[in-house]
Scaffold this active site. Structure first.
Site, PDB file in Angstrom:
ATOM      1  N   GLY A  62       0.840  -1.195   0.000  1.00 18.57           N
ATOM      2  CA  GLY A  62       0.000   0.000   0.000  1.00 18.57           C
ATOM      3  C   GLY A  62       0.873   1.242   0.000  1.00 18.57           C
ATOM      4  O   GLY A  62       2.027   1.205   0.461  1.00 18.57           O
ATOM      5  N   GLN A  86       3.073  10.080   1.285  1.00 20.19           N
ATOM      6  CA  GLN A  86       4.399   9.444   1.285  1.00 20.19           C
ATOM      7  C   GLN A  86       5.241   9.904   0.103  1.00 20.19           C
ATOM      8  O   GLN A  86       6.439   9.626   0.040  1.00 20.19           O
ATOM      9  CB  GLN A  86       4.250   7.918   1.261  1.00 20.19           C
ATOM     10  CG  GLN A  86       3.622   7.366   2.538  1.00 20.19           C
ATOM     11  CD  GLN A  86       3.534   5.862   2.500  1.00 20.19           C
ATOM     12  OE1 GLN A  86       2.569   5.311   1.979  1.00 20.19           O
ATOM     13  NE2 GLN A  86       4.543   5.181   3.039  1.00 20.19           N
ATOM     14  N   CYS A  95       6.385   0.039   7.059  1.00 22.41           N
ATOM     15  CA  CYS A  95       5.960   1.179   6.249  1.00 22.41           C
ATOM     16  C   CYS A  95       7.118   1.598   5.355  1.00 22.41           C
ATOM     17  O   CYS A  95       8.267   1.632   5.810  1.00 22.41           O
ATOM     18  CB  CYS A  95       5.576   2.325   7.192  1.00 22.41           C
ATOM     19  SG  CYS A  95       5.043   3.812   6.351  1.00 22.41           S
ATOM     20  N   LEU A  96       6.815   1.931   4.116  1.00 20.06           N
ATOM     21  CA  LEU A  96       7.869   2.337   3.182  1.00 20.06           C
ATOM     22  C   LEU A  96       8.520   3.652   3.604  1.00 20.06           C
ATOM     23  O   LEU A  96       9.610   3.978   3.151  1.00 20.06           O
ATOM     24  CB  LEU A  96       7.303   2.461   1.763  1.00 20.06           C
ATOM     25  CG  LEU A  96       6.873   1.133   1.117  1.00 20.06           C
ATOM     26  CD1 LEU A  96       6.063   1.397  -0.147  1.00 20.06           C
ATOM     27  CD2 LEU A  96       8.082   0.257   0.801  1.00 20.06           C
ATOM     28  N   HIS A 107      -4.152   1.294   7.393  1.00 23.63           N
ATOM     29  CA  HIS A 107      -2.808   1.876   7.503  1.00 23.63           C
ATOM     30  C   HIS A 107      -2.672   3.045   6.516  1.00 23.63           C
ATOM     31  O   HIS A 107      -2.156   4.116   6.879  1.00 23.63           O
ATOM     32  CB  HIS A 107      -1.770   0.776   7.215  1.00 23.63           C
ATOM     33  CG  HIS A 107      -0.336   1.216   7.181  1.00 23.63           C
ATOM     34  ND1 HIS A 107       0.630   0.700   8.018  1.00 23.63           N
ATOM     35  CD2 HIS A 107       0.309   2.121   6.389  1.00 23.63           C
ATOM     36  CE1 HIS A 107       1.790   1.282   7.754  1.00 23.63           C
ATOM     37  NE2 HIS A 107       1.631   2.134   6.765  1.00 23.63           N
ATOM     38  N   GLU A 108      -3.137   2.842   5.282  1.00 18.77           N
ATOM     39  CA  GLU A 108      -2.979   3.897   4.261  1.00 18.77           C
ATOM     40  C   GLU A 108      -3.875   5.098   4.546  1.00 18.77           C
ATOM     41  O   GLU A 108      -3.446   6.247   4.373  1.00 18.77           O
ATOM     42  CB  GLU A 108      -3.246   3.339   2.856  1.00 18.77           C
ATOM     43  CG  GLU A 108      -2.325   2.198   2.424  1.00 18.77           C
ATOM     44  CD  GLU A 108      -0.855   2.460   2.677  1.00 18.77           C
ATOM     45  OE1 GLU A 108      -0.417   3.621   2.580  1.00 18.77           O
ATOM     46  OE2 GLU A 108      -0.127   1.497   2.984  1.00 18.77           O
ATOM     47  N   HIS A 142      -2.414   7.440   6.889  1.00 16.40           N
ATOM     48  CA  HIS A 142      -1.435   8.382   6.315  1.00 16.40           C
ATOM     49  C   HIS A 142      -2.110   9.671   5.852  1.00 16.40           C
ATOM     50  O   HIS A 142      -1.494  10.738   5.842  1.00 16.40           O
ATOM     51  CB  HIS A 142      -0.712   7.755   5.121  1.00 16.40           C
ATOM     52  CG  HIS A 142       0.452   6.875   5.499  1.00 16.40           C
ATOM     53  ND1 HIS A 142       1.490   7.313   6.289  1.00 16.40           N
ATOM     54  CD2 HIS A 142       0.748   5.591   5.170  1.00 16.40           C
ATOM     55  CE1 HIS A 142       2.373   6.321   6.434  1.00 16.40           C
ATOM     56  NE2 HIS A 142       1.949   5.264   5.774  1.00 16.40           N
TER      57      HIS A 142
HETATM   58 ZN    ZN Z   1       2.895   3.458   5.738  1.00 18.14          ZN
END
Ligand code: ZN
Length: 183
Positions: A60, A65, A110-111, A153-154, A157
């Protein structure tokens, strides 16, 4: 194409802002961003491309991000039957969620976070999400377990929330009763 260098890491202010809704019709830029976000996830799960471009595997991604504070997320995530949920969601909203909660046995990653953060992240086990596609058409997804957790989670963000904000500070291994531990 998007690369790891395009992803901002924790400490960047975009990750702590509440992102703005997009309006329709989308700009070409907004459409392209959504398409590129989904393509990044697919590339990151392709062993050859991931190695070639140095991509960390992701399921995701949210626009903040990429330092774009707009309500856009992409997911490319399998359920337990290897059915893939592969979508770009504009202005996603969680319309309803189960009382039953769940978390991933191994915690979340998380990226935008280049370190392991141990601890349980307890979320709703099932959610119904409404969103718009790139043409402005509304659609609804009913998700459970892993895909439901990824979408939560997304969407976090988009509200400036990081996954570790949910981890119990005193005891990261604390688990409330009746939480389903997945995986
Ligand atoms: Zn994340």
């Amino acid at each position: 194409m998007l690369l790891m260098k395009d992803i901002v890491r924790e400490g960047h202010p975009a990750l702590r802002e509440v992102a703005a809704e997009v309006s329709f019709p989308l700009t070409e830029e907004e459409k392209k961003l959504g398409q590129e976000m989904l393509q990044f996830l697919k590339n990151s799960q392709d062993d050859e491309l991931a190695e070639k471009y140095g991509l960390r595997g992701g399921v995701g991604l949210a626009a903040p991000q990429l330092a774009v504070t707009k309500r856009i997320i992409a997911i490319h995530v399998p359920d337990e039957n290897e059915k893939y949920y592969s979508y770009v969601l504009y202005n996603p909203k969680i319309r309803s969620h189960s009382v039953q909660q769940a978390c991933l046995a191994g915690g979340e990653g998380c990226l935008s976070v280049d370190r392991e953060v141990p601890g349980y992240v307890v979320r709703s086990e099932r959610i119904t999400v409404e969103a718009f596609d790139e043409t402005g058409k509304p659609f609804k997804l009913r998700l459970r377990d892993y895909p439901a957790i990824v979408v939560q989670h997304e969407i976090d963000h988009l509200n400036g929330i990081m996954f570790y904000d949910h981890i119990n500070k005193e005891n990261p291994a604390y688990l409330p009763p009746d939480v389903d531990v997945l995986g």
